[in-house]
Design a protein around this motif. Structure first.
Motif, PDB file in Angstrom:
ATOM      1  N   ARG A  34     -23.410  14.497  17.326  1.00 42.97           N
ATOM      2  CA  ARG A  34     -22.099  13.890  16.650  1.00 42.97           C
ATOM      3  C   ARG A  34     -21.127  15.097  16.003  1.00 42.97           C
ATOM      4  O   ARG A  34     -19.910  15.613  16.007  1.00 42.97           O
ATOM      5  CB  ARG A  34     -22.091  12.630  15.441  1.00 42.97           C
ATOM      6  N   GLY A  35     -22.062  15.957  15.201  1.00 40.68           N
ATOM      7  CA  GLY A  35     -21.506  17.428  14.589  1.00 40.68           C
ATOM      8  C   GLY A  35     -21.439  18.080  15.341  1.00 40.68           C
ATOM      9  O   GLY A  35     -20.534  19.025  14.704  1.00 40.68           O
ATOM     10  N   THR A  36     -21.966  18.272  16.293  1.00 40.68           N
ATOM     11  CA  THR A  36     -20.711  19.098  16.972  1.00 40.68           C
ATOM     12  C   THR A  36     -19.718  18.934  18.559  1.00 40.68           C
ATOM     13  O   THR A  36     -19.189  19.441  19.443  1.00 40.68           O
ATOM     14  CB  THR A  36     -22.097  19.926  18.708  1.00 40.68           C
ATOM     15  N   GLY A  37     -19.472  17.725  17.789  1.00 35.12           N
ATOM     16  CA  GLY A  37     -18.610  17.308  18.494  1.00 35.12           C
ATOM     17  C   GLY A  37     -18.438  16.511  19.461  1.00 35.12           C
ATOM     18  O   GLY A  37     -17.771  16.600  21.540  1.00 35.12           O
ATOM     19  N   ASN A  38     -19.621  15.544  20.486  1.00 32.45           N
ATOM     20  CA  ASN A  38     -20.734  15.014  21.651  1.00 32.45           C
ATOM     21  C   ASN A  38     -20.210  16.035  22.607  1.00 32.45           C
ATOM     22  O   ASN A  38     -20.012  15.061  24.043  1.00 32.45           O
ATOM     23  CB  ASN A  38     -19.584  13.657  21.237  1.00 32.45           C
ATOM     24  N   TRP A  39     -20.650  17.342  22.731  1.00 37.36           N
ATOM     25  CA  TRP A  39     -20.165  18.218  23.959  1.00 37.36           C
ATOM     26  C   TRP A  39     -21.333  17.878  24.900  1.00 37.36           C
ATOM     27  O   TRP A  39     -21.699  18.176  25.941  1.00 37.36           O
ATOM     28  CB  TRP A  39     -19.249  19.518  23.974  1.00 37.36           C
ATOM     29  N   ILE A  40     -21.896  17.750  23.778  1.00 34.03           N
ATOM     30  CA  ILE A  40     -23.744  18.420  23.982  1.00 34.03           C
ATOM     31  C   ILE A  40     -23.937  16.314  25.400  1.00 34.03           C
ATOM     32  O   ILE A  40     -23.763  15.532  24.617  1.00 34.03           O
ATOM     33  CB  ILE A  40     -24.698  17.615  23.580  1.00 34.03           C
ATOM     34  N   PRO A  41     -24.630  16.169  26.153  1.00 37.09           N
ATOM     35  CA  PRO A  41     -24.944  15.078  26.802  1.00 37.09           C
ATOM     36  C   PRO A  41     -25.773  14.415  26.313  1.00 37.09           C
ATOM     37  O   PRO A  41     -26.672  15.108  25.724  1.00 37.09           O
ATOM     38  CB  PRO A  41     -24.796  15.145  28.701  1.00 37.09           C
ATOM     39  N   ASP A  42     -25.914  12.716  25.815  1.00 38.40           N
ATOM     40  CA  ASP A  42     -27.258  12.071  25.472  1.00 38.40           C
ATOM     41  C   ASP A  42     -28.697  12.655  26.359  1.00 38.40           C
ATOM     42  O   ASP A  42     -29.506  12.546  25.920  1.00 38.40           O
ATOM     43  CB  ASP A  42     -26.591  10.892  25.729  1.00 38.40           C
ATOM     44  N   ILE A  43     -28.777  12.568  27.546  1.00 34.32           N
ATOM     45  CA  ILE A  43     -29.710  13.307  28.158  1.00 34.32           C
ATOM     46  C   ILE A  43     -30.499  14.653  27.531  1.00 34.32           C
ATOM     47  O   ILE A  43     -31.428  14.674  28.114  1.00 34.32           O
ATOM     48  CB  ILE A  43     -29.950  12.772  29.469  1.00 34.32           C
ATOM     49  N   ALA A  44     -29.531  15.423  27.568  1.00 30.88           N
ATOM     50  CA  ALA A  44     -29.700  16.959  26.857  1.00 30.88           C
ATOM     51  C   ALA A  44     -30.517  16.590  26.101  1.00 30.88           C
ATOM     52  O   ALA A  44     -31.583  17.464  25.183  1.00 30.88           O
ATOM     53  CB  ALA A  44     -28.120  17.741  27.439  1.00 30.88           C
ATOM     54  N   MET A  45     -29.948  16.297  24.941  1.00 28.56           N
ATOM     55  CA  MET A  45     -30.136  16.013  23.318  1.00 28.56           C
ATOM     56  C   MET A  45     -31.783  15.607  23.319  1.00 28.56           C
ATOM     57  O   MET A  45     -32.799  15.542  22.768  1.00 28.56           O
ATOM     58  CB  MET A  45     -29.009  15.085  22.786  1.00 28.56           C
ATOM     59  N   ILE A  46     -31.509  14.535  24.495  1.00 31.06           N
ATOM     60  CA  ILE A  46     -33.347  13.828  24.483  1.00 31.06           C
ATOM     61  C   ILE A  46     -34.245  15.198  24.734  1.00 31.06           C
ATOM     62  O   ILE A  46     -35.330  14.907  24.008  1.00 31.06           O
ATOM     63  CB  ILE A  46     -33.126  12.490  24.764  1.00 31.06           C
ATOM     64  N   LYS A  47     -33.917  15.581  25.735  1.00 31.05           N
ATOM     65  CA  LYS A  47     -34.902  16.634  26.386  1.00 31.05           C
ATOM     66  C   LYS A  47     -34.925  17.708  25.395  1.00 31.05           C
ATOM     67  O   LYS A  47     -36.287  17.971  25.416  1.00 31.05           O
ATOM     68  CB  LYS A  47     -34.246  17.049  27.526  1.00 31.05           C
ATOM     69  N   LEU A  48     -33.699  18.601  24.552  1.00 34.58           N
ATOM     70  CA  LEU A  48     -34.336  19.188  23.505  1.00 34.58           C
ATOM     71  C   LEU A  48     -34.785  18.938  22.747  1.00 34.58           C
ATOM     72  O   LEU A  48     -35.599  20.249  21.497  1.00 34.58           O
ATOM     73  CB  LEU A  48     -32.262  19.162  22.671  1.00 34.58           C
ATOM     74  N   ILE A  49     -35.205  17.688  21.729  1.00 30.30           N
ATOM     75  CA  ILE A  49     -36.239  17.090  21.290  1.00 30.30           C
ATOM     76  C   ILE A  49     -37.018  18.268  21.622  1.00 30.30           C
ATOM     77  O   ILE A  49     -38.466  18.431  20.555  1.00 30.30           O
ATOM     78  CB  ILE A  49     -36.077  16.373  21.129  1.00 30.30           C
ATOM     79  N   ASN A  50     -37.865  17.916  22.585  1.00 32.88           N
ATOM     80  CA  ASN A  50     -39.436  18.341  23.453  1.00 32.88           C
ATOM     81  C   ASN A  50     -38.954  20.129  23.238  1.00 32.88           C
ATOM     82  O   ASN A  50     -40.467  20.394  22.708  1.00 32.88           O
ATOM     83  CB  ASN A  50     -39.989  18.239  24.548  1.00 32.88           C
ATOM     84  N   ILE A  51     -38.667  20.497  23.101  1.00 30.57           N
ATOM     85  CA  ILE A  51     -38.628  22.345  22.784  1.00 30.57           C
ATOM     86  C   ILE A  51     -39.077  22.846  21.827  1.00 30.57           C
ATOM     87  O   ILE A  51     -40.208  23.468  21.796  1.00 30.57           O
ATOM     88  CB  ILE A  51     -37.137  22.654  23.140  1.00 30.57           C
ATOM     89  N   PRO A  52     -39.070  22.477  20.889  1.00 25.95           N
ATOM     90  CA  PRO A  52     -40.083  23.375  19.438  1.00 25.95           C
ATOM     91  C   PRO A  52     -41.306  22.891  20.004  1.00 25.95           C
ATOM     92  O   PRO A  52     -42.452  23.707  19.115  1.00 25.95           O
ATOM     93  CB  PRO A  52     -39.226  22.573  18.247  1.00 25.95           C
ATOM     94  N   PHE A  53     -41.603  22.071  19.871  1.00 27.74           N
ATOM     95  CA  PHE A  53     -43.023  20.764  20.576  1.00 27.74           C
ATOM     96  C   PHE A  53     -43.387  21.964  21.438  1.00 27.74           C
ATOM     97  O   PHE A  53     -44.808  22.148  21.444  1.00 27.74           O
ATOM     98  CB  PHE A  53     -43.029  19.390  20.288  1.00 27.74           C
ATOM     99  N   GLU A  54     -43.346  22.583  22.579  1.00 29.92           N
ATOM    100  CA  GLU A  54     -43.326  23.329  23.697  1.00 29.92           C
ATOM    101  C   GLU A  54     -43.775  24.328  23.014  1.00 29.92           C
ATOM    102  O   GLU A  54     -44.687  25.154  22.853  1.00 29.92           O
ATOM    103  CB  GLU A  54     -42.379  22.677  24.744  1.00 29.92           C
ATOM    104  N   LEU A  55     -42.764  25.125  21.826  1.00 27.01           N
ATOM    105  CA  LEU A  55     -43.122  26.049  22.050  1.00 27.01           C
ATOM    106  C   LEU A  55     -44.172  26.346  20.827  1.00 27.01           C
ATOM    107  O   LEU A  55     -45.140  26.874  21.160  1.00 27.01           O
ATOM    108  CB  LEU A  55     -41.920  26.835  21.138  1.00 27.01           C
ATOM    109  N   LEU A  56     -44.495  25.099  20.214  1.00 26.97           N
ATOM    110  CA  LEU A  56     -45.755  24.696  19.195  1.00 26.97           C
ATOM    111  C   LEU A  56     -46.901  24.453  20.266  1.00 26.97           C
ATOM    112  O   LEU A  56     -47.996  25.685  19.506  1.00 26.97           O
ATOM    113  CB  LEU A  56     -45.041  23.873  18.854  1.00 26.97           C
ATOM    114  N   THR A  57     -46.907  24.471  21.045  1.00 34.24           N
ATOM    115  CA  THR A  57     -48.117  24.155  22.379  1.00 34.24           C
ATOM    116  C   THR A  57     -48.234  25.102  23.072  1.00 34.24           C
ATOM    117  O   THR A  57     -49.957  25.581  22.639  1.00 34.24           O
ATOM    118  CB  THR A  57     -47.365  23.132  23.334  1.00 34.24           C
ATOM    119  N   VAL A  58     -47.378  26.576  22.898  1.00 34.78           N
ATOM    120  CA  VAL A  58     -48.113  27.855  23.895  1.00 34.78           C
ATOM    121  C   VAL A  58     -48.314  28.294  22.633  1.00 34.78           C
ATOM    122  O   VAL A  58     -49.269  29.264  22.449  1.00 34.78           O
ATOM    123  CB  VAL A  58     -46.627  29.065  23.993  1.00 34.78           C
ATOM    124  N   TYR A  59     -47.749  28.706  21.361  1.00 39.02           N
ATOM    125  CA  TYR A  59     -48.214  29.135  19.862  1.00 39.02           C
ATOM    126  C   TYR A  59     -49.839  28.800  20.177  1.00 39.02           C
ATOM    127  O   TYR A  59     -50.791  29.398  19.371  1.00 39.02           O
ATOM    128  CB  TYR A  59     -47.257  29.278  18.795  1.00 39.02           C
TER     129      TYR A  59
END
Length: 301
Positions: A34-59
């Motif tokens: 909502r803060g970015t004007g709703n230009w990112i689709p819902d499904i993309a936001m759900i998938k983006l949640i995983n990225i920090p944890f994927e990077l943590l897994t690599v590290y």
């Protein structure tokens, strides 16, 4: 869901059967959207949640590999495989599932076991359990250290304490305490079948009459508890868990066998096993075929 109700009420009312911490992540993702004007689709936001944890897994995966070897090639292969492993990409980027979140916490817990920082291992295991119940597949390993008296028995009380602390926002928002305590029981009741495409022994019982499903489920749960306790007792008695490579092998096999024996499993519940077995293959290359077979079975499932 967040578009249909006020955001604050989402902390009070359950979304599907997720535990509180993942609900908070969805809540934050919606605020960002909502803060970015709703230009990112819902499904993309759900998938983006995983990225920090994927990077943590690599590290953390690299720290674990470095514990066993300073070989730069292994570190490079490990970095590349953890970043682009098909199971990780399919689970997070394609399906939008959150198994990488609790698995990354289990990796941190395991890393602290390697470095004999057992208190912090219990803390991160508790966080993993607070995110997803499948993290309990890791518990027989920690119980073995309790039997060996390396992990103090009363540290077990940290697990429910951390669980409740991580659900404080929901409690403050007005979600009943009993509802929070029962989250995982509700999850268990939502799977009436013996298996949901999980490549385990219950595939052999596909098509049995429905009135047998509950009985076999109870038997399977009993076998799972017996196996977990037997693993803990034998591991503690043989003292093999003090040998780092054996500890790595035991953990991978444990995370593989628990969902194999337990009924009502989904195909992606082998996710943590695949990550640990990948690290095992990097540490001890003669096990590469083992990891390949498990990944292939999961992909075909």
């Amino acid at each position: 869901y967040f578009d249909q109700v006020p955001l604050d009420s989402a902390l009070k009312n359950p979304i599907s059967n997720y535990a509180g911490p993942y609900t908070y992540m969805l809540y934050i993702a919606k605020l960002v959207q909502r803060g970015t004007g709703n230009w990112i689709p819902d499904i993309a936001m759900i998938k983006l949640i995983n990225i920090p944890f994927e990077l943590l897994t690599v590290y953390v995966g690299m720290l674990i590999v470095r514990y066993f070897s300073e070989d730069e090639r292994k570190l490079f292969y490990g970095f590349s495989l953890l970043l682009f492993h098909p199971i990780i990409l399919i689970n997070g980027a394609f399906w939008g599932q959150c198994d990488i979140i609790y698995t990354s916490m289990l990796l941190v817990s395991f890393m602290f076991l390697l470095y004999e920082k057992d208190f912090w291992s219990i803390i991160f295991f508790s966080v993993a359990v607070s995110i997803k119940f499948q993290a309990m597949f890791f518990s027989p390993l920690l119980l073995a250290f309790v039997f060996r008296k390396r992990v103090r028995w009363y540290w077990i009380g940290i697990i429910p304490l951390v669980y409740l602390m991580m659900h404080l926002p929901s409690l403050i928002a007005g979600r009943p305490l009993l509802d929070i305590i029962m989250i995982y029981f509700y999850q268990a009741g939502s799977m009436p079948a013996l298996t949901a495409n999980a490549p385990n022994m219950y595939q052999l019982l596909a098509g049995i009459p429905p009135f047998w499903v509950k009985t076999i489920t109870l038997i399977g749960l009993g076998l799972t508890v017996i196996f977990g306790l037997a693993f803990s007792y034998r591991s503690a008695k043989l003292k093999l868990i003090y040998m780092p490579k054996i500890l790595m092998l035991s953990t991978g096999n444990l995370l593989l066998l628990m969902p194999y024996i337990m009924p009502s499993m989904l195909d992606r519940y082998f996710f943590a096993a695949e990550i640990f077995l990948l690290l095992l293959a990097l540490v001890e290359t003669r096990f590469w075929y083992f990891q390949l077979m498990v990944t292939t079975a999961s992909l075909l499932a």
